[in-house]
Motif scaffolding. Structure first.
Motif, PDB file in Angstrom:
ATOM      1  N   LEU A 300       0.797  -1.209  -0.250  1.00 26.00           N
ATOM      2  CA  LEU A 300       0.061  -0.029   0.005  1.00 26.00           C
ATOM      3  C   LEU A 300       0.820   1.227   0.213  1.00 26.00           C
ATOM      4  CD1 LEU A 300      -2.662  -0.849   2.772  1.00 26.00           C
ATOM      5  CD2 LEU A 300      -2.889  -1.194   0.200  1.00 26.00           C
ATOM      6  N   GLN A 304      -2.899   5.408   0.349  1.00 22.19           N
ATOM      7  CA  GLN A 304      -3.973   4.517   0.701  1.00 22.19           C
ATOM      8  C   GLN A 304      -4.140   3.823   2.060  1.00 22.19           C
ATOM      9  OE1 GLN A 304      -2.046   1.464  -2.133  1.00 22.19           O
ATOM     10  NE2 GLN A 304      -3.346   2.002  -3.622  1.00 22.19           N
ATOM     11  N   ILE A 380     -10.369   0.434  -1.687  1.00 20.33           N
ATOM     12  CA  ILE A 380     -10.159   1.581  -1.084  1.00 20.33           C
ATOM     13  C   ILE A 380     -10.761   2.766  -1.695  1.00 20.33           C
ATOM     14  CG2 ILE A 380      -8.112   3.000  -0.300  1.00 20.33           C
ATOM     15  CD1 ILE A 380      -6.365   0.321  -0.661  1.00 20.33           C
TER      16      ILE A 380
END
Length: 651
Positions: A300, A304, A380
């Motif tokens: 990530l 994020q 996300i």
């Protein structure tokens, strides 16, 4: 003195053995609270000493017989009228009395998981279970049993009055079927439930029939000649080889309640690779149940990690505990067909490496993360990160239940263990819900399903009793274009089986669920099966099934489909009157979705501007024809069909 004691002990042991052997014995299918079939001779059988005189008494009737040299005896009581409660008494050198016995209608409920599905897991389950107070419906559940050769008796089982306590785990289809019959006939109903999820038709068929089948004769011979103990040893050796020589019996990933394999820093370099989604049995871990761990690294960015994310794992068979970076973020128990979606708080996220770990507990059958790859991702916001594909994998505990013969290992196994022990108990008929496990062999099913029906009728030797069955429900994602379908072909095989005398088919084509092979609406399934029983078994003058294809006529670029079983007339569930789920093809055999309209009580006209000279029509021809909306006015759905593969129809 010692010799005298030994001699007395031998005499005592001999006496005990002799007395035990002398006792007259009944099979488990006979117990207090049972229902015996009215209107026919009632077979009662059991075991005793050779030559032992046996007397069977019921409702003022007495029948006597003598035990054969093989220790078996059989008596047939005269036909009885509805009634009860009575006491059935069997007298030999000892006496057995079974109380609260009713005379009524007895049905066997068999098949695979949709027949096995319990009342406690249906639509509106709590309410249905609470209302299951029917003392004159009696329930018997045959225990699961795989057997190399035909068994004489069941390992356990007893008849029980229907109550919330006894019905909650009983076959829902069987229960709703029996309830509908009780409401209509107002007589005692006996239901014998004998089913096993995920099983194929040939395992329910006897050796007498299988020995003549070109596909299953050789496997049956192999089974009969098998050394079962050697089979077990070989299966254990195969599992050891798959697992690298050791069969773990304790979950090494969970130590003293601590999930040590969820540690993101765990050295997993010696773990195997596996594709997820995909059952682990399909990837080399054949016949292994137990606990397996999955690990997947998720990278990530800093951005994020600034918001919560949703982890979409797909489906997991059967239970899971899911971790991120060593923190448990969700778990689901015993719901193999439920999508796992877990929300993860942003406080558990790290920029860079994150570790997803899933502990899967498979209790039987297929195991692991499964489903559609497009359903496996991290969300996300509006962004999706695909997590399907390669995962690290390791079995931490293997349950050794699969070293024994499984129900589908060979033909005849469940007939031997779960049907033969209840034959020839007097019955009115059979209801059957099976076919999902044979869907990839529909052409073969055209042979083996009618053979099974004829086989059971032969084994029972009670004539061509009614054999009613449920057609496969709609299931899986609907198709956007007309296409071939294994499930549609299996439904066609089931429809063809109606050519046998005293058969009936209950449609479930409109009550399935796209993402669940076990539709929870078992109420309508049971009611529709009961409609078939009222017509086929009890000769009621009712509309019992939906519109059924009879003929097609092609003229002027259109197809005119004539139906039987239209009841009070054809009907469409659409406010604009559009009939859906039809496809039509010309000589190129390319099918196109078609327009269709009801033109009279039993006729539908079908056409498409893409096909000027049609030669074939299909209706509801897919795994999941979710838009099917043609019914009769009694609200029973039309039966799927195709004209391009139907005997007697000009193509």
């Amino acid at each position: 003195m010692m010799k005298t004691k030994i001699g007395l002990l031998c005499v005592l042991l001999f006496a005990i053995v002799f007395i035990a052997k002398a006792d007259v014995k009944l099979p488990k299918i006979f117990s207090s609270n049972m229902v015996l079939q009215q209107g026919m001779e009632i077979p009662v059988w059991g075991w005793a000493d050779p030559g032992e005189e046996i007397s069977v008494r019921l409702n003022g009737n007495t029948v006597e017989t003598t035990t054969g040299q093989n220790g078996n005896w059989m008596a047939k009581l005269p036909a009885q009228k509805y009634g009860g409660p009575f006491t059935l008494t069997v007298i030999g050198k000892n006496s057995i009395s079974l109380t609260n016995v009713m005379i009524g209608e007895v049905w066997v409920c068999s098949g695979q998981s949709n027949m096995e599905w319990p009342l406690a897991q249906v639509k509106n389950a709590d309410e249905e279970v609470e209302l299951a107070k029917h003392p004159n419906i009696r329930l018997f559940t045959v225990p699961r049993k795989v057997a190399q050769f035909p068994e004489e008796d069941l390992e356990s089982g007893e008849w029980l009055e229907c109550s919330p306590q006894t019905a909650h785990n009983f076959s829902a289809v069987g229960y709703f079927f029996g309830k509908a019959l009780k409401e209509e006939l107002d007589v005692p109903i006996g239901l014998i439930h004998s089913s096993w999820g995920g099983t194929v038709a040939e395992t329910w068929t006897s050796a007498q029939t299988i020995q003549n089948d070109p596909d299953f004769r050789e496997p049956m011979i192999e089974l009969q000649q098998m050394n079962v103990e050697e089979y077990r040893k070989n299966k254990e050796a195969e599992i050891r080889k798959i697992l690298g020589g050791e069969i773990p019996t304790e979950d090494k990933g969970m130590q003293d309640g601590t999930p040590v394999w969820s540690d993101p820093e765990l050295n997993d370099t010696d773990w195997s690779q596996i594709i997820a989604p995909g059952l682990w049995e399909e990837q080399g871990y054949i016949d292994i149940d137990g606990i397996g761990w999955y690990r997947k690294e998720l990278d990530l960015t800093e951005d994020q990690t600034q918001t919560n994310l949703n982890l979409h794992l797909g489906k997991i068979d059967d239970s899971d505990i899911t971790f991120l970076n060593g923190i448990e973020i969700g778990k689901t128990e015993n719901q193999y067909d439920k999508e796992r979606i877990y929300t993860i708080d942003k406080k558990y996220l790290n920029p860079g490496k994150n570790m997803i770990v899933v502990r899967v507990n498979d209790t039987g059958g297929g195991g692991g993360i499964w489903g559609d790859p497009e359903d496996q991702y991290v969300a996300i916001g509006q962004e999706k990160i695909d997590i399907s594909g390669d995962w690290k994998f390791k079995i931490s505990k293997a349950v050794m239940q699969n070293i024994d013969l499984g129900p589908n290992s060979y033909p005849t196994l469940l007939f031997n263990g779960m049907i033969n022990p209840i034959v020839p108990f007097g019955i009115k008929g059979i209801i059957w819900y099976q076919g999902e496990s044979n869907a990839d062999r529909a052409k073969q099913y055209q042979r083996i399903f009618p053979n099974l029906i004829n086989d059971w009728r032969t084994q029972w030797n009670q004539g061509d009793f009614p054999f009613l069955y449920v057609q496969l429900a709609n299931y899986m994602k609907p198709t956007q274009k007309p296409a071939d379908s294994e499930w549609a072909e299996l439904r066609e095989a089931q429809t063809m089986t109606l050519e046998l005398l005293n058969t009936g088919m209950a449609s479930a084509i409109d009550i399935g669920e796209a993402d669940d092979i076990h539709p929870r609406n078992k109420q309508d399934v049971g009611k529709r099966a009961a409609l078939n029983a009222l017509k086929v078994a009890y000769n009621k003058n009712i509309v019992y099934t939906g519109p059924t294809f009879e003929s097609v006529e092609f003229k002027e670029g259109k197809a005119y489909i004539t139906f039987t079983e239209t009841g009070s007339g054809l009907a469409v569930k659409d406010k604009y009157g559009y009939v859906k789920s039809f496809a039509i093809a010309g000589h190129d055999r390319q099918f196109h979705w078609a327009k269709a309209e009801i033109i009279n009580k039993n006729t539908v006209v079908v056409y498409s501007y893409a096909v000027t000279d049609p030669v074939a029509v299909r209706f509801g021809w897919s795994d999941n024809p979710d838009d099917l909306n043609l019914y009769n006015l009694e609200l029973l759905p039309a039966n799927p069909f195709r004209t391009d593969n139907w005997p007697g129809i000009t193509k």
